[in-house]
Design a protein around this motif. Structure first.
Motif, PDB file in Angstrom:
ATOM      1  N   SER A 276       0.830  -1.209   0.000  1.00 20.92           N
ATOM      2  CA  SER A 276       0.000   0.000   0.000  1.00 20.92           C
ATOM      3  C   SER A 276       0.861   1.253   0.000  1.00 20.92           C
ATOM      4  N   ALA A 277       1.962   1.214   0.739  1.00 20.53           N
ATOM      5  CA  ALA A 277       2.870   2.369   0.778  1.00 20.53           C
ATOM      6  C   ALA A 277       3.462   2.643  -0.601  1.00 20.53           C
ATOM      7  N   LEU A 278       3.860   1.582  -1.308  1.00 21.63           N
ATOM      8  CA  LEU A 278       4.412   1.740  -2.656  1.00 21.63           C
ATOM      9  C   LEU A 278       3.357   2.252  -3.624  1.00 21.63           C
ATOM     10  N   LEU A 279       2.159   1.729  -3.493  1.00 26.77           N
ATOM     11  CA  LEU A 279       1.115   2.004  -4.471  1.00 26.77           C
ATOM     12  C   LEU A 279       0.462   3.369  -4.275  1.00 26.77           C
ATOM     13  N   PHE A 280       0.196   3.743  -3.035  1.00 31.40           N
ATOM     14  CA  PHE A 280      -0.624   4.924  -2.785  1.00 31.40           C
ATOM     15  C   PHE A 280       0.123   6.111  -2.175  1.00 31.40           C
ATOM     16  N   ALA A 281       1.344   5.904  -1.683  1.00 31.68           N
ATOM     17  CA  ALA A 281       2.056   7.003  -1.023  1.00 31.68           C
ATOM     18  C   ALA A 281       3.416   7.293  -1.642  1.00 31.68           C
ATOM     19  N   THR A 282       3.699   6.679  -2.781  1.00 28.13           N
ATOM     20  CA  THR A 282       5.032   6.780  -3.379  1.00 28.13           C
ATOM     21  C   THR A 282       4.935   7.198  -4.837  1.00 28.13           C
ATOM     22  N   ASN A 283       5.881   8.006  -5.284  1.00 28.56           N
ATOM     23  CA  ASN A 283       5.967   8.335  -6.704  1.00 28.56           C
ATOM     24  C   ASN A 283       7.395   8.136  -7.189  1.00 28.56           C
ATOM     25  N   SER A 284       7.654   8.464  -8.438  1.00 28.51           N
ATOM     26  CA  SER A 284       8.965   8.176  -9.020  1.00 28.51           C
ATOM     27  C   SER A 284      10.104   8.932  -8.347  1.00 28.51           C
ATOM     28  N   ASN A 285       9.795  10.035  -7.679  1.00 34.00           N
ATOM     29  CA  ASN A 285      10.840  10.783  -6.971  1.00 34.00           C
ATOM     30  C   ASN A 285      11.451   9.985  -5.829  1.00 34.00           C
ATOM     31  N   GLN A 286      10.719   8.995  -5.344  1.00 34.26           N
ATOM     32  CA  GLN A 286      11.244   8.177  -4.247  1.00 34.26           C
ATOM     33  C   GLN A 286      12.048   6.967  -4.734  1.00 34.26           C
ATOM     34  N   VAL A 287      12.135   6.775  -6.051  1.00 38.32           N
ATOM     35  CA  VAL A 287      13.017   5.744  -6.600  1.00 38.32           C
ATOM     36  C   VAL A 287      14.440   6.307  -6.561  1.00 38.32           C
ATOM     37  N   VAL A 288      15.286   5.719  -5.736  1.00 37.31           N
ATOM     38  CA  VAL A 288      16.614   6.297  -5.498  1.00 37.31           C
ATOM     39  C   VAL A 288      17.739   5.542  -6.195  1.00 37.31           C
ATOM     40  N   PHE A 289      17.450   4.358  -6.704  1.00 38.27           N
ATOM     41  CA  PHE A 289      18.528   3.546  -7.272  1.00 38.27           C
ATOM     42  C   PHE A 289      17.952   2.556  -8.270  1.00 38.27           C
ATOM     43  N   THR A 290      18.647   2.377  -9.386  1.00 37.71           N
ATOM     44  CA  THR A 290      18.257   1.390 -10.395  1.00 37.71           C
ATOM     45  C   THR A 290      19.484   0.614 -10.850  1.00 37.71           C
ATOM     46  N   MET A 291      19.334  -0.689 -10.928  1.00 42.15           N
ATOM     47  CA  MET A 291      20.419  -1.572 -11.368  1.00 42.15           C
ATOM     48  C   MET A 291      19.866  -2.554 -12.381  1.00 42.15           C
ATOM     49  N   VAL A 292      20.610  -2.802 -13.466  1.00 45.54           N
ATOM     50  CA  VAL A 292      20.246  -3.811 -14.455  1.00 45.54           C
ATOM     51  C   VAL A 292      21.437  -4.747 -14.635  1.00 45.54           C
ATOM     52  N   ALA A 293      21.195  -6.038 -14.446  1.00 45.83           N
ATOM     53  CA  ALA A 293      22.249  -7.045 -14.558  1.00 45.83           C
ATOM     54  C   ALA A 293      23.446  -6.709 -13.656  1.00 45.83           C
ATOM     55  N   GLY A 294      23.137  -6.145 -12.493  1.00 42.76           N
ATOM     56  CA  GLY A 294      24.197  -5.810 -11.541  1.00 42.76           C
ATOM     57  C   GLY A 294      24.941  -4.528 -11.843  1.00 42.76           C
ATOM     58  N   GLU A 295      24.532  -3.826 -12.915  1.00 45.13           N
ATOM     59  CA  GLU A 295      25.188  -2.572 -13.291  1.00 45.13           C
ATOM     60  C   GLU A 295      24.336  -1.384 -12.864  1.00 45.13           C
ATOM     61  N   GLU A 296      24.938  -0.449 -12.148  1.00 46.84           N
ATOM     62  CA  GLU A 296      24.198   0.732 -11.713  1.00 46.84           C
ATOM     63  C   GLU A 296      23.848   1.613 -12.904  1.00 46.84           C
ATOM     64  N   ILE A 297      22.568   1.984 -12.986  1.00 50.06           N
ATOM     65  CA  ILE A 297      22.077   2.829 -14.064  1.00 50.06           C
ATOM     66  C   ILE A 297      21.711   4.219 -13.545  1.00 50.06           C
ATOM     67  N   TYR A 298      21.192   4.257 -12.325  1.00 47.84           N
ATOM     68  CA  TYR A 298      20.618   5.502 -11.797  1.00 47.84           C
ATOM     69  C   TYR A 298      20.797   5.544 -10.287  1.00 47.84           C
ATOM     70  N   ARG A 299      21.147   6.738  -9.787  1.00 55.83           N
ATOM     71  CA  ARG A 299      21.250   6.911  -8.337  1.00 55.83           C
ATOM     72  C   ARG A 299      20.932   8.353  -7.975  1.00 55.83           C
ATOM     73  N   HIS A 300      19.951   8.527  -7.096  1.00 52.50           N
ATOM     74  CA  HIS A 300      19.605   9.826  -6.526  1.00 52.50           C
ATOM     75  C   HIS A 300      19.493  10.943  -7.578  1.00 52.50           C
ATOM     76  N   GLY A 301      18.675  10.691  -8.594  1.00 51.97           N
ATOM     77  CA  GLY A 301      18.357  11.747  -9.548  1.00 51.97           C
ATOM     78  C   GLY A 301      19.257  11.852 -10.760  1.00 51.97           C
ATOM     79  N   ARG A 302      20.308  11.062 -10.831  1.00 58.77           N
ATOM     80  CA  ARG A 302      21.232  11.157 -11.967  1.00 58.77           C
ATOM     81  C   ARG A 302      21.388   9.807 -12.648  1.00 58.77           C
ATOM     82  N   ASN A 303      21.286   9.822 -13.985  1.00 62.57           N
ATOM     83  CA  ASN A 303      21.494   8.630 -14.790  1.00 62.57           C
ATOM     84  C   ASN A 303      22.974   8.555 -15.157  1.00 62.57           C
ATOM     85  N   SER A 304      23.589   7.451 -14.834  1.00 59.87           N
ATOM     86  CA  SER A 304      25.030   7.316 -15.053  1.00 59.87           C
ATOM     87  C   SER A 304      25.400   6.990 -16.494  1.00 59.87           C
ATOM     88  N   LYS A 305      24.398   6.712 -17.332  1.00 59.44           N
ATOM     89  CA  LYS A 305      24.677   6.270 -18.697  1.00 59.44           C
ATOM     90  C   LYS A 305      24.603   7.387 -19.727  1.00 59.44           C
TER      91      LYS A 305
END
Length: 326
Positions: A276-305
């Motif tokens: 419920s917290a993810l669905l109703f109280a969260t938006n994309s601004n709260q996504v702080v980190f993204t990894m694909v195949a163990g490789e960091e793609i995004y952290r705290h507002g900046r895309n590393s690619k």
């Protein structure tokens, strides 16, 4: 339709997925052979450059832009070569009018342009089943105008669904029967359609829309729970793409495709239920980190690619040129 551009964008950004090479506008059976040859040539070129992360599929765009003969050629090819298909299906009332009655907006265009198009005299899903397309187990996008019998046909064929609630709402096409689809255990993931029909490709937002709309429709028979919708946004999407053995859950043996979501904001408190917290109280601004195949793609507002500042400048320049043309 410009598959090479989409493929290169996905590759450069380090994303995982399937790039679907789309057909050109080809509703006339007379053009089927030539259009099929063009399509498979584009597909083969992209296929040669497939990576571990970006695979290639084919999209016979929609039943009103692809002739029956072309659909059948693409289906035979997909089954023989084990190629995944995706189709915009049963999206609107205009599509239904064309398929069932040969009337409405699309029919008027075909008449004006003198395009020969066979009216199936049946709904989209029934038509795709009749001509054998469902044997290829395609990913069906939208599925707004579908009946209980259509849902049964989809389930029996093993086809899957991309539920796109925001795009459907923005165009006023209606509400897909999400709850009934879940009830039949059809693999359904959440889709954003595209920037051309939706302003954000934000799966958290799609999940929230999917939940709220499903809970308010008149034909609902039960309450859709937050965990079910988060599941559709994760493992459901993986199943819909035939990738559930590789991604969609955090478990041993799967790729390290991960996002981290912060629940530290005061407006997210208190957290009694994580879904419920993810669905109703969260938006994309709260996504702080993204990894694909163990490789960091995004952290705290900046895309590393990519250089986002340079990209914004390029978009602004393109916008300026477009505006000057008008």
């Amino acid at each position: 339709r410009y598959g090479e551009a989409g493929f290169e964008a996905m590759r450069r950004l380090g994303l995982r997925g399937i790039l679907f090479q789309e057909t050109q506008f080809a509703p006339d059976n007379a053009d089927a052979k030539a259009e099929f040859e063009k399509l498979t040539e584009k597909f083969s070129t992209l296929k040669e450059n497939e990576t571990d992360r970006v695979k290639i599929g084919i999209s016979p765009h929609a039943p009103y832009t692809v002739s029956r003969d072309l659909f059948e050629k693409i289906t035979d090819f997909a089954i023989a070569e084990d190629v995944m298909l995706t189709i915009h299906a049963a999206e609107s009332e205009e599509e239904k009018n064309l398929m069932v009655n040969g009337s409405g907006f699309f029919a008027s265009i075909y008449k004006r342009e003198k395009i020969n198009w066979e009216v199936p005299r049946m709904g989209t899903i029934e038509y795709l089943n009749k001509i054998g397309v469902l044997k290829a187990k395609p990913l069906l996008a939208h599925c707004v105008k579908i009946s209980a019998n259509d849902i049964d046909l989809i389930a029996q064929s093993g086809s899957t669904i991309a539920h796109c609630p925001k795009s459907n709402a923005k165009f006023g096409h209606g509400v897909a029967p999400f709850e009934q689809i879940l009830r039949k255990n059809i693999a359904v993931g959440l889709g954003s359609d595209s920037m051309a029909s939706n302003n954000t490709c934000n799966i958290l937002e799609e999940a929230r829309f999917a939940s709220l709309i499903a809970r308010t429709t008149e034909f609902k028979k039960r309450f859709i729970h937050a965990e079910e919708v988060v599941s559709a946004a994760t493992i459901g999407g993986a199943k819909a793409m035939g990738m559930q053995d590789k991604i969609g859950t955090l478990e041993k043996g799967k790729y390290a495709d991960i996002i981290a979501v912060s629940l530290d904001e005061v407006f997210q408190k208190p957290v009694h239920d994580i879904y419920s917290a993810l669905l109703f109280a969260t938006n994309s601004n709260q996504v702080v980190f993204t990894m694909v195949a163990g490789e960091e793609i995004y952290r705290h507002g900046r895309n590393s690619k990519i250089d986002e500042d340079a990209l914004i400048n390029e978009i602004n320049e393109i916008t300026r040129k477009m505006n000057s043309d008008f």
